[in-house]
Design a protein around this motif. Sequence first.
Motif, PDB file in Angstrom:
ATOM      1  N   SER A  60      42.160 -22.781   4.543  1.00  0.00           N
ATOM      2  CA  SER A  60      42.992 -21.627   4.192  1.00  0.00           C
ATOM      3  C   SER A  60      42.870 -21.344   2.701  1.00  0.00           C
ATOM      4  N   GLY A  61      43.473 -20.240   2.304  1.00  0.00           N
ATOM      5  CA  GLY A  61      43.431 -19.857   0.898  1.00  0.00           C
ATOM      6  C   GLY A  61      44.254 -20.791   0.022  1.00  0.00           C
ATOM      7  N   ALA A  62      45.471 -21.073   0.468  1.00  0.00           N
ATOM      8  CA  ALA A  62      46.353 -21.940  -0.324  1.00  0.00           C
ATOM      9  C   ALA A  62      45.692 -23.303  -0.530  1.00  0.00           C
ATOM     10  N   ASN A  86      43.013 -23.171  -3.126  1.00  0.00           N
ATOM     11  CA  ASN A  86      43.561 -23.172  -4.483  1.00  0.00           C
ATOM     12  C   ASN A  86      44.099 -24.548  -4.870  1.00  0.00           C
ATOM     13  N   PHE A 115      49.244 -13.903  -6.852  1.00  0.00           N
ATOM     14  CA  PHE A 115      49.607 -14.598  -5.616  1.00  0.00           C
ATOM     15  C   PHE A 115      48.543 -15.635  -5.300  1.00  0.00           C
ATOM     16  N   HIS A 116      48.960 -16.900  -5.148  1.00  0.00           N
ATOM     17  CA  HIS A 116      47.971 -17.954  -4.916  1.00  0.00           C
ATOM     18  C   HIS A 116      48.256 -18.798  -3.684  1.00  0.00           C
ATOM     19  N   GLY A 117      49.313 -18.489  -2.928  1.00  0.00           N
ATOM     20  CA  GLY A 117      49.531 -19.219  -1.672  1.00  0.00           C
ATOM     21  C   GLY A 117      50.957 -19.694  -1.490  1.00  0.00           C
ATOM     22  N   GLU A 158      43.237 -13.813 -10.008  1.00  0.00           N
ATOM     23  CA  GLU A 158      42.562 -12.906  -9.082  1.00  0.00           C
ATOM     24  C   GLU A 158      41.982 -11.771  -9.930  1.00  0.00           C
ATOM     25  N   GLU A 179      48.109  -9.205  -3.133  1.00  0.00           N
ATOM     26  CA  GLU A 179      49.519  -9.136  -2.716  1.00  0.00           C
ATOM     27  C   GLU A 179      50.363  -8.490  -3.804  1.00  0.00           C
ATOM     28  N   ASP A 239      40.365 -16.815  -8.141  1.00  0.00           N
ATOM     29  CA  ASP A 239      40.902 -16.830  -6.782  1.00  0.00           C
ATOM     30  C   ASP A 239      40.365 -15.603  -6.046  1.00  0.00           C
ATOM     31  N   VAL A 291      40.278 -15.382  -2.704  1.00  0.00           N
ATOM     32  CA  VAL A 291      40.699 -15.543  -1.307  1.00  0.00           C
ATOM     33  C   VAL A 291      40.695 -14.171  -0.610  1.00  0.00           C
ATOM     34  N   GLN A 292      41.130 -13.143  -1.324  1.00  0.00           N
ATOM     35  CA  GLN A 292      41.163 -11.802  -0.731  1.00  0.00           C
ATOM     36  C   GLN A 292      39.961 -10.952  -1.120  1.00  0.00           C
ATOM     37  N   LYS A 346      40.172 -16.027   3.519  1.00  0.00           N
ATOM     38  CA  LYS A 346      40.324 -14.893   4.460  1.00  0.00           C
ATOM     39  C   LYS A 346      39.044 -14.435   5.194  1.00  0.00           C
TER      40      LYS A 346
END
Length: 393
Positions: free
Chosen positions: A105-107, A110, A139-141, A191, A196, A224, A226-227, A253
């Motif tokens: 997962s993203g969290a 990180n 936003f990091h998780g 990011e 988010e 980051d 993730v998105q 993601k």
Amino acid sequence: MSEFEKIKSQDDSYVAHTYGRFPVAIKQGKGATCFDFDGKKYIDFSSGIGVNSLGFCDEGWVNAVTQQLNTLQHISNLYYTEPCSVAAKLLCENTGMKKVFFSNSGAESNEGAIKCARKYSYTKYGNGRSKVITLVNSFHGRTVTTLAATGQDVFHNFFYPFTEGFEFVPANDIEALKNALDDTVCAVMMELIQGEGGVMPLDKIYVEQVSELCKNNDILLIIDEVQTGVGRTGKLFAFQHFDIKPDIVTTAKGLGGGLPLGCVMFGEKTENTFVPGDHATTFGGNPVATAGAGYILGKMDNDFLNEVGRKGEYIKQKILKMPYVEGVDGMGMMLGVRLEDGIKAADIVKKGIEFGVLALTAKIKIRLLPPLTISYEEIDEGLAAIEKALKEI
Ligand SMILES: *Cc1c(COP(=O)(O)O)cnc(C)c1O
């Protein structure tokens, strides 16, 4: 009771109430089109929050995944598997990063990045140089540590005590960052488009200045993605739009295309920071998930990525002509639509569902993250539904 009502009542009874759900259950999909249990059709501008990179049930991806599923679904990380090595090679070859750690997962990605940065610094400089600077509105998780890393007060409630060692500075303010960089700091994490936080792109000049400052002080730069990663912005990773070389990049993601998969990528400084025993996860690099990722990464050549950019621009230009629209932020197919005062993005998204489009919000904007393979016909149909929602609000 309709099929939908049955599902809803079962879910309400047994699934923990952590999500504010829309009153819709999606049954099946193909490409960027899906259907609910009444057979109503929706154009998907959300891709499961940037997850279904190739849309619903892409044939090649399904084949790659099912073939692996019929061969070997899992074995522990005590043994080698092929799909994991293939996906890691594709990630490194196409980014210049040196090593990959797979997570779920993203969290979790990180978390791995933060652990790596702290170990890198501890090994080289000893205790006391463990602080990670992140940005306001980031936003990091949702783990206790990544909540602590998230630069938004609303996430710092209830769950005390949070992990120590995070400090926030406003985005695009290089002086604020300079002031925060003392000898207790091991890394800066950010990011490149705050997702988010409202689809807020960082200034190019700021990002490049941050990178330079980090490099000069042996402070690690963690991006980051993730998105923003895996083709979302029209490059394989958003950092490739900038003249920077991050020390650590995280993603999740879109990487698995719908299966739970994330990763941490390490650069030259950090590729050997973790040694056996430092970091692990049971499911990490799962053959089925990484077989899917390998297929997705193999698809994302320059032609594919340029097409993401072109479709994003096409969407943007059409939206700019719609009523109540003030502007469109973002890159590629990660777009945030700014609306005139008094028009609420959440109302438009809700109304959009009525007219057959699944969109997202991010703070006060409508957020669009369509599958990267969406067709122009699907784009037109989804945008028509958004326009109708805007006109009837
Ligand atoms: C979604 C997201 C995360 C968290 O990912 P999960 O898979 O939900 O843990 C972290 N960082 C960014 C930038 C994200 O968009």
